[in-house]
Scaffold this motif. Structure first.
Motif, mmCIF file in Angstrom:
data_model
loop_
_atom_site.group_PDB
_atom_site.id
_atom_site.type_symbol
_atom_site.label_atom_id
_atom_site.label_comp_id
_atom_site.label_asym_id
_atom_site.label_seq_id
_atom_site.Cartn_x
_atom_site.Cartn_y
_atom_site.Cartn_z
ATOM 1 N N HIS A 114 0.827 -1.217 0.000
ATOM 2 C CA HIS A 114 0.000 0.000 0.000
ATOM 3 C C HIS A 114 0.863 1.269 0.000
ATOM 4 O O HIS A 114 0.335 2.363 -0.092
ATOM 5 C CB HIS A 114 -1.001 0.003 1.171
ATOM 6 C CG HIS A 114 -0.444 -0.555 2.435
ATOM 7 N ND1 HIS A 114 -0.573 -1.883 2.786
ATOM 8 C CD2 HIS A 114 0.264 0.032 3.435
ATOM 9 C CE1 HIS A 114 0.029 -2.084 3.948
ATOM 10 N NE2 HIS A 114 0.532 -0.948 4.364
ATOM 11 N N HIS A 141 -3.531 -3.608 3.100
ATOM 12 C CA HIS A 141 -4.815 -3.129 3.625
ATOM 13 C C HIS A 141 -5.953 -3.737 2.816
ATOM 14 O O HIS A 141 -5.864 -3.828 1.596
ATOM 15 C CB HIS A 141 -4.903 -1.605 3.492
ATOM 16 C CG HIS A 141 -3.921 -0.870 4.335
ATOM 17 N ND1 HIS A 141 -3.783 0.492 4.299
ATOM 18 C CD2 HIS A 141 -3.031 -1.294 5.263
ATOM 19 C CE1 HIS A 141 -2.856 0.885 5.155
ATOM 20 N NE2 HIS A 141 -2.382 -0.189 5.750
ATOM 21 N N PRO A 143 -9.062 -3.683 0.675
ATOM 22 C CA PRO A 143 -9.633 -2.591 -0.130
ATOM 23 C C PRO A 143 -10.968 -2.072 0.405
ATOM 24 O O PRO A 143 -11.250 -0.879 0.299
ATOM 25 C CB PRO A 143 -9.826 -3.239 -1.509
ATOM 26 C CG PRO A 143 -8.847 -4.357 -1.547
ATOM 27 C CD PRO A 143 -8.751 -4.875 -0.129
ATOM 28 N N ASP A 146 -10.232 0.193 3.518
ATOM 29 C CA ASP A 146 -9.654 1.492 3.155
ATOM 30 C C ASP A 146 -10.657 2.404 2.459
ATOM 31 O O ASP A 146 -10.484 3.623 2.463
ATOM 32 C CB ASP A 146 -8.445 1.291 2.234
ATOM 33 C CG ASP A 146 -7.161 1.093 3.024
ATOM 34 O OD1 ASP A 146 -7.229 1.095 4.270
ATOM 35 O OD2 ASP A 146 -6.103 0.942 2.400
ATOM 36 N N SER A 150 -11.956 7.028 1.877
ATOM 37 C CA SER A 150 -11.927 7.645 0.544
ATOM 38 C C SER A 150 -12.527 9.055 0.574
ATOM 39 O O SER A 150 -13.578 9.275 1.168
ATOM 40 C CB SER A 150 -12.725 6.777 -0.434
ATOM 41 O OG SER A 150 -12.858 7.450 -1.660
ATOM 42 N N TYR A 155 -14.515 4.000 -5.600
ATOM 43 C CA TYR A 155 -13.778 2.821 -5.118
ATOM 44 C C TYR A 155 -12.708 2.379 -6.105
ATOM 45 O O TYR A 155 -11.632 1.924 -5.722
ATOM 46 C CB TYR A 155 -14.768 1.673 -4.854
ATOM 47 C CG TYR A 155 -14.102 0.333 -4.624
ATOM 48 C CD1 TYR A 155 -13.499 0.020 -3.400
ATOM 49 C CD2 TYR A 155 -14.053 -0.625 -5.639
ATOM 50 C CE1 TYR A 155 -12.878 -1.196 -3.198
ATOM 51 C CE2 TYR A 155 -13.432 -1.854 -5.451
ATOM 52 C CZ TYR A 155 -12.840 -2.134 -4.228
ATOM 53 O OH TYR A 155 -12.220 -3.335 -4.035
ATOM 54 N N ARG A 158 -7.453 4.641 -7.789
ATOM 55 C CA ARG A 158 -6.390 4.616 -6.771
ATOM 56 C C ARG A 158 -6.292 5.991 -6.113
ATOM 57 O O ARG A 158 -6.392 7.015 -6.785
ATOM 58 C CB ARG A 158 -5.047 4.269 -7.416
ATOM 59 C CG ARG A 158 -3.952 4.045 -6.398
ATOM 60 C CD ARG A 158 -2.571 3.968 -7.046
ATOM 61 N NE ARG A 158 -2.556 3.095 -8.197
ATOM 62 C CZ ARG A 158 -1.760 3.272 -9.246
ATOM 63 N NH1 ARG A 158 -0.926 4.278 -9.301
ATOM 64 N NH2 ARG A 158 -1.805 2.430 -10.262
ATOM 65 N N ARG A 178 -4.749 3.766 -1.436
ATOM 66 C CA ARG A 178 -5.948 2.944 -1.356
ATOM 67 C C ARG A 178 -6.269 2.513 -2.778
ATOM 68 O O ARG A 178 -6.244 3.323 -3.705
ATOM 69 C CB ARG A 178 -7.092 3.811 -0.798
ATOM 70 C CG ARG A 178 -8.395 3.099 -0.652
ATOM 71 C CD ARG A 178 -9.545 4.054 -0.525
ATOM 72 N NE ARG A 178 -9.867 4.754 -1.753
ATOM 73 C CZ ARG A 178 -10.392 4.199 -2.843
ATOM 74 N NH1 ARG A 178 -10.657 2.901 -2.892
ATOM 75 N NH2 ARG A 178 -10.639 4.929 -3.918
#
Ligand SMILES: C[S@@+](CC[C@H](N)C(=O)[O-])C[C@H]1O[C@@H](n2cnc3c(N)ncnc32)[C@H](O)[C@@H]1O
Length: 234
Positions: A114, A141, A143, A146, A150, A155, A158, A178
């Motif tokens: 990450h 992590h 997904p 994380d 955001s 989602y 990146r 993330r």
């Protein structure tokens, strides 16, 4: 790079020995994906203070190479294990340029990816360096976990995330990428590796004695993801 792994390297080394997230969730879940390592040639990418190195030495590997972008971490490993380990500074976002083709039975990379923007060079070199029947195990992590931090709300995009963690008892700024599960899986398979196991880990019951609330959180929510990948046989 976060000061967590440079200025605070010694404190970090101490804390991860017996804390919940590393000692009672991450390590047992990563180690569960390894076969017997006795006599194997092993690489630890992003070795940190060498907590896995200690485990590999105790489990009688044939050779062990440890690398980390932090010189402080590499010094800790050299001071602790001396000639039992070949430790050197390496930014793994450049892959494993010093490692020969077909030379490793096992590559591990716990809680490092990450911090790397582009995973393609990492997996490309893992594929090159692994022996034909070798494998890689890594954790990162989760997904879905994380996605809670955001800011973009997308989602699949990146995203560079900045947080403060209390890992060492005082808040330290940590930044990381993330990314989606799709992005992780594509980087693996595009490199000529296949995923043989995925796990979301399992927190050890002992965590309850340290913090009931953290234990309950980790019992009910994904935090890390654990992946084993192997070379596609031709
Ligand atoms: C969370 S610690 C994990 C250390 C160790 N793998 C463990 O499980 O105890 C993350 C480590 O990754 C290292 N790291 C971060 N980015 C890196 C990079 N691009 N190349 C190599 N190491 C990196 C850090 O210096 C730090 O030691």
């Amino acid at each position: 790079m976060s000061e967590m792994y440079t200025k605070h390297a010694v404190k970090y080394a101490e804390v991860v020995k017996d804390n919940i997230y590393n000692a009672l969730l991450e390590r047992p879940s990563t180690l569960a994906l390894l076969d017997n390592v006795k006599g194997k040639d092993v690489i630890d990418m992003g070795c940190g203070s060498g907590i896995y190195a200690d485990w590999f030495i105790k489990h009688s590997v044939n050779s062990l190479k440890c690398m980390d972008i932090s010189e402080d971490m590499v010094s800790l490993v050299k001071d602790t294990f001396g000639e039992q380990v070949h430790a050197y500074t390496q930014d793994i976002s450049q892959g494993l340029p010093l490692e020969p083709d077909n030379s490793a039975d096992v590559i591990i990379c716990p809680l490092v990816l990450h911090y790397v923007a582009d995973l393609a060079p990492v997996f490309k070199d893992v594929q090159r360096v692994l022996k034909e029947d070798g494998y890689m195990v890594f954790s990162t992590h989760h997904p879905f976990a994380d996605f809670e931090c955001s800011k973009s709300g997308n989602y699949f995009e990146r995203e560079w995330v900045e947080e403060e963690w209390d890992t060492i008892g005082t808040p330290v700024k940590v930044s990381f990428y993330r990314r989606s599960l799709t992005e992780i899986c594509r980087a693996i398979t595009s490199a000529g590796l296949y995923i043989s196991q995925i796990s979301e880990g399992s927190v050890d019951e002992q965590a309850r004695e340290i913090s009931e609330s953290t234990y309950n959180h980790l019992k009910n929510n994904p935090n890390f993801i654990f992946i084993r990948c192997e070379k596609v046989r031709t």
